[in-house]
Design a protein around this motif. Sequence first.
Motif, PDB file in Angstrom:
ATOM      1  N   UNK A 119       0.834  -1.205   0.000  1.00  0.00           N
ATOM      2  CA  UNK A 119       0.000   0.000   0.000  1.00  0.00           C
ATOM      3  C   UNK A 119       0.867   1.254   0.000  1.00  0.00           C
ATOM      4  N   UNK A 120       1.945   1.244   0.783  1.00  0.00           N
ATOM      5  CA  UNK A 120       2.854   2.392   0.817  1.00  0.00           C
ATOM      6  C   UNK A 120       3.532   2.599  -0.531  1.00  0.00           C
ATOM      7  N   UNK A 121       3.904   1.497  -1.185  1.00  0.00           N
ATOM      8  CA  UNK A 121       4.525   1.602  -2.515  1.00  0.00           C
ATOM      9  C   UNK A 121       3.543   2.195  -3.518  1.00  0.00           C
ATOM     10  N   UNK A 122       2.288   1.742  -3.489  1.00  0.00           N
ATOM     11  CA  UNK A 122       1.281   2.261  -4.400  1.00  0.00           C
ATOM     12  C   UNK A 122       1.007   3.740  -4.131  1.00  0.00           C
ATOM     13  N   UNK A 123       0.963   4.136  -2.859  1.00  0.00           N
ATOM     14  CA  UNK A 123       0.758   5.540  -2.527  1.00  0.00           C
ATOM     15  C   UNK A 123       1.930   6.391  -3.003  1.00  0.00           C
ATOM     16  N   UNK A 124       3.144   5.850  -2.878  1.00  0.00           N
ATOM     17  CA  UNK A 124       4.338   6.566  -3.351  1.00  0.00           C
ATOM     18  C   UNK A 124       4.283   6.755  -4.865  1.00  0.00           C
ATOM     19  N   UNK A 125       3.928   5.692  -5.594  1.00  0.00           N
ATOM     20  CA  UNK A 125       3.829   5.783  -7.050  1.00  0.00           C
ATOM     21  C   UNK A 125       2.734   6.754  -7.473  1.00  0.00           C
ATOM     22  N   UNK A 126       1.620   6.737  -6.739  1.00  0.00           N
ATOM     23  CA  UNK A 126       0.530   7.669  -7.035  1.00  0.00           C
ATOM     24  C   UNK A 126       0.991   9.113  -6.856  1.00  0.00           C
ATOM     25  N   UNK A 127       1.716   9.386  -5.758  1.00  0.00           N
ATOM     26  CA  UNK A 127       2.206  10.737  -5.499  1.00  0.00           C
ATOM     27  C   UNK A 127       3.210  11.171  -6.563  1.00  0.00           C
ATOM     28  N   UNK A 128       4.085  10.235  -6.974  1.00  0.00           N
ATOM     29  CA  UNK A 128       5.059  10.550  -8.025  1.00  0.00           C
ATOM     30  C   UNK A 128       4.356  10.894  -9.333  1.00  0.00           C
ATOM     31  N   UNK A 129       3.367  10.104  -9.708  1.00  0.00           N
ATOM     32  CA  UNK A 129       2.621  10.369 -10.942  1.00  0.00           C
ATOM     33  C   UNK A 129       1.854  11.682 -10.859  1.00  0.00           C
ATOM     34  N   UNK A 130       1.281  11.964  -9.685  1.00  0.00           N
ATOM     35  CA  UNK A 130       0.553  13.213  -9.487  1.00  0.00           C
ATOM     36  C   UNK A 130       1.483  14.413  -9.632  1.00  0.00           C
TER      37      UNK A 130
END
Length: 212
Positions: free
Chosen positions: A180-191
Motif C-alpha cells: 500500500x505504501x509503494x502504491x501511494x508513493x507511485x501515485x504521489x510521483x505520478x501526481x
Amino acid sequence: MSKDPAPTVYLRLRKNVRLHVGSVIRLGDIAQILAPGNSEEILKQLVMERPEQNDGNRIVIDMLQIIGSIHALMPGCIVEHIGEPHTLVEIVGKEKKPSIVLFIVVWLLLFFGSALTIMNFHADVSMQEVQVRIVEMVTGTRDEHPYVFQAAYSVGIGLGMIVFFNHIFKKKWNEEPSPLEVEMFLYQENLNHYVVTEEFKKLHLDAGREKG
C-alpha cells in the motif's frame, strides 16, 4: 594582477515541498545550498515567489528561474545544480482535526465492504463445499458445518493480511515498505509529474500569447 575566481554555488532542489498559506517561498525552503563564506545564508533567504490566492495550491519553481535570481543577487557566480531541474511547492492550509464520526463511517464502510467481497468470492468458488471436502479428507468423516476449520481459516486470512501489508495499526514488523505504501508513493510521483507537466504547458502558452 589576477582576479579572484568566480564563486561557485551548488544547489540540490527538493522534489516536493509543503508550505503554509501566506508563506513566502525562499530558496532555502526548496533547495540544499553549498556556497562559500556567508553567501550561503544570504542565498537561503532569497525570495523566489510570493504566492497569491489565484496561483493555486501548487507552484512549480524551475532551475532557470532560480539561476536568474541568483545571478541578479550575485553577478558572475557559477551555479551548479545536482538532481531535479525543478521543485513542486504545495501550499497547504491549517490542518483540521480528524472527525471521529467520519472515521467511524469510513471504517464501517470498509469493514462491511471487505466482508461482503470476501463472502461473495467464497460463494463464487464454492468455498463451503471445498472446506467440507478438506475436513472429510483429513478426518475421514463428513461434516457439513466444519466450524473449527472455518474459524482457523478466518483467523489465517486476518494474519495473512497483517503480514502482507506489514502493518497493525501504527506498528510495522520491519522497515520494508508495504504494498500500500509503494502504491501511494507511485501515485504521489505520478501526481507530481502531471502537475509539473501541466504547469510547464501553462507557462509555454502564456509565453506564446505574450509574443503574439
